[in-house]
Design a protein around this motif. Structure first.
Motif, PDB file in Angstrom:
ATOM      1  N   HIS A  97       0.847  -1.124  -0.037  1.00 34.46           N
ATOM      2  CA  HIS A  97       0.043   0.145  -0.074  1.00 34.46           C
ATOM      3  C   HIS A  97       0.780   1.351   0.212  1.00 34.46           C
ATOM      4  CE1 HIS A  97      -3.864   2.007   1.560  1.00 34.46           C
ATOM      5  NE2 HIS A  97      -2.937   3.039   1.006  1.00 34.46           N
ATOM      6  N   HIS A 101       1.460   4.589  -2.779  1.00 37.25           N
ATOM      7  CA  HIS A 101       1.694   6.070  -2.483  1.00 37.25           C
ATOM      8  C   HIS A 101       2.736   6.729  -3.170  1.00 37.25           C
ATOM      9  CE1 HIS A 101      -1.526   7.115   0.875  1.00 37.25           C
ATOM     10  NE2 HIS A 101      -1.450   5.897   0.878  1.00 37.25           N
ATOM     11  N   CYS A 193      -6.142   8.718   3.593  1.00 34.35           N
ATOM     12  CA  CYS A 193      -6.086   7.676   3.129  1.00 34.35           C
ATOM     13  C   CYS A 193      -6.432   6.864   4.866  1.00 34.35           C
ATOM     14  CB  CYS A 193      -4.753   7.256   2.693  1.00 34.35           C
ATOM     15  SG  CYS A 193      -4.715   5.502   2.649  1.00 34.35           S
ATOM     16  N   HIS A 197       0.084   1.589   6.784  1.00 33.11           N
ATOM     17  CA  HIS A 197       1.237   1.901   5.928  1.00 33.11           C
ATOM     18  C   HIS A 197       2.423   1.622   6.850  1.00 33.11           C
ATOM     19  CE1 HIS A 197      -2.131   4.490   4.843  1.00 33.11           C
ATOM     20  NE2 HIS A 197      -1.426   4.446   3.691  1.00 33.11           N
TER      21      HIS A 197
HETATM   22 ZN   LIG Z   1      -2.928   4.720   1.871  1.00 38.64          ZN
END
Ligand SMILES: [Zn+2]
Length: 384
Positions: A97, A101, A193, A197
């Motif tokens: 993920h 980004h 978001c 992460h």
């Molecule tokens: Zn994210």
């Protein structure tokens, strides 16, 4: 605010059951508090266990988080439970993920390319872009993402309301006005978001783009990060080693060797086609009669070639093989469908074709001979 967002390091926790509802294929459970990540934003759900029962899926609906179990017994409302989230799966998802980004940031900031969607799969992840991404950009992008990993940029998450965003350059507009969760990566990316992460980019270790294909006017970019990228490179290494050994060349010679082998193969194919045609013509020449019915050992391609030479000479040919394969070549001399019609009525024949050629298979070996006899009778009636 979700607990997996405020404290994503908690992977073992105690809770109480808030509700239990039986479904067709399992049971849905809600908890008083949960750190499980529900599927969303392109990121798959966490897996793990609740009191030892396997959690197959987690999803959110109206602010509530549902945990799907395949089976349970003795789980009742208000009961205390011990929950465990799969660390390996969560870490992997956080890595893939976060990689998205950084990939999206590099494409936008360096090349003006927008990411329009993101999907994380079991084996690889993808993003789709608004315009086609050329190969040289892919190479530069992959390098830039790995350079940011090398710089070990920190990743942080904090909350703001829309009115106090200040000069935070959010990458995309967000749907909510308050409690916007902003995920910031160094000074390169600010994104609203709700996913999980890594804490800093060194946890990603390695980033690799594995494929690019055209998709809806843009490109679909396949990528991997972390362990996935290492496994991918190991597999590539293994394949390349095998090829080097098989072809007895060094790595830098490999593409040239493969290219010359393909060229050789194409040349041989052309030569073989010419020789096969000559062979077919020579075989066709050996038949003196105007109508030929004969068993043959040849393969389909050679039979078709022989048949077309015979048709060109105004002959009719019926060839059959012991495996039940049958060809009826008539050209314009007769209607192949008519010739095969009576035989088809009596025996099981799988196939078809047009008026000049019928081809197919007799499934039962004992029916080949009587089938051919029927065709022979039809041919006799032609009075050629
Ligand atoms: Zn994210």
């Amino acid at each position: 605010m979700k607990l997996y967002q405020t404290d994503q390091d908690v992977l073992n926790f105690s809770s109480r059951i808030k509700s239990v509802s039986e479904e067709k294929d399992g049971v849905l459970i809600t908890l008083k508090n949960t750190y499980f990540y529900p599927e969303g934003g392109g990121q798959p759900a966490d897996q793990g266990t609740i009191n030892g029962y396997e959690v197959l899926d987690v999803f959110a609906d109206d602010e509530e988080i549902y945990h799907k179990l395949a089976s349970f017994s003795g789980l009742t409302i208000n009961m205390p439970v011990e929950c465990t989230i799969s660390k390996e799966r969560r870490n992997d998802h956080s890595i893939q993920h976060t990689a998205q980004h950084v990939l999206t940031a590099v494409l936008k900031d360096s090349f003006g390319i927008e990411t329009v969607s993101f999907h994380m799969g079991r084996a690889y992840s993808t993003i789709d872009t608004d315009v086609e991404v050329k190969e040289e950009i892919i190479l530069q992008t992959e390098k830039a993402v790995n350079d940011f990993i090398g710089e070990d940029l920190p990743v942080s998450a904090y909350y703001r309301d829309k009115w106090n965003l200040g000069d935070i350059p959010l990458r995309k507009d967000v749907q909510v006005d308050s409690n916007i969760r902003i995920v910031q990566i160094g000074k390169i990316d600010w994104c609203g978001c709700g996913g999980t992460h890594v804490r800093s980019l060194k946890e990603m270790r390695l980033f690799k783009i594995t494929a690019v294909e055209k998709y809806k006017g843009g490109s679909r970019i396949y990528y991997m990060a972390g362990d996935r990228a290492f496994h991918y490179i190991s597999e590539m290494e293994e394949t390349v080693s095998l090829l080097k050994k098989e072809l007895e060349v060094n790595l830098d010679e490999l593409p040239f060797r493969v290219r010359s082998l393909v060229q050789e193969r194409d040349d041989y194919r052309k030569q073989t086609a010419v020789l096969m045609n000559q062979l077919a013509e020579a075989i066709a020449e050996t038949y003196q009669d105007d109508v030929v019915v004969e068993e043959t050992p040849h393969d389909d391609e050679l039979i078709r070639s022989i048949g077309s030479h015979m048709v060109n000479k105004g002959k009719i040919a019926v060839f059959y093989r012991p495996d039940g394969r049958i060809f009826v070549f008539t050209g314009k001399k007769a209607d192949a469908k008519e010739i095969i019609k009576k035989a088809r009525e009596e025996f099981r024949f799988r196939g078809g074709g047009g008026a000049t050629l019928q081809q197919g298979v007799i499934e039962l070996p004992e029916e080949i001979s009587p089938f051919i006899s029927k065709i022979y009778e039809s041919l006799l009636r032609l009075e050629i």
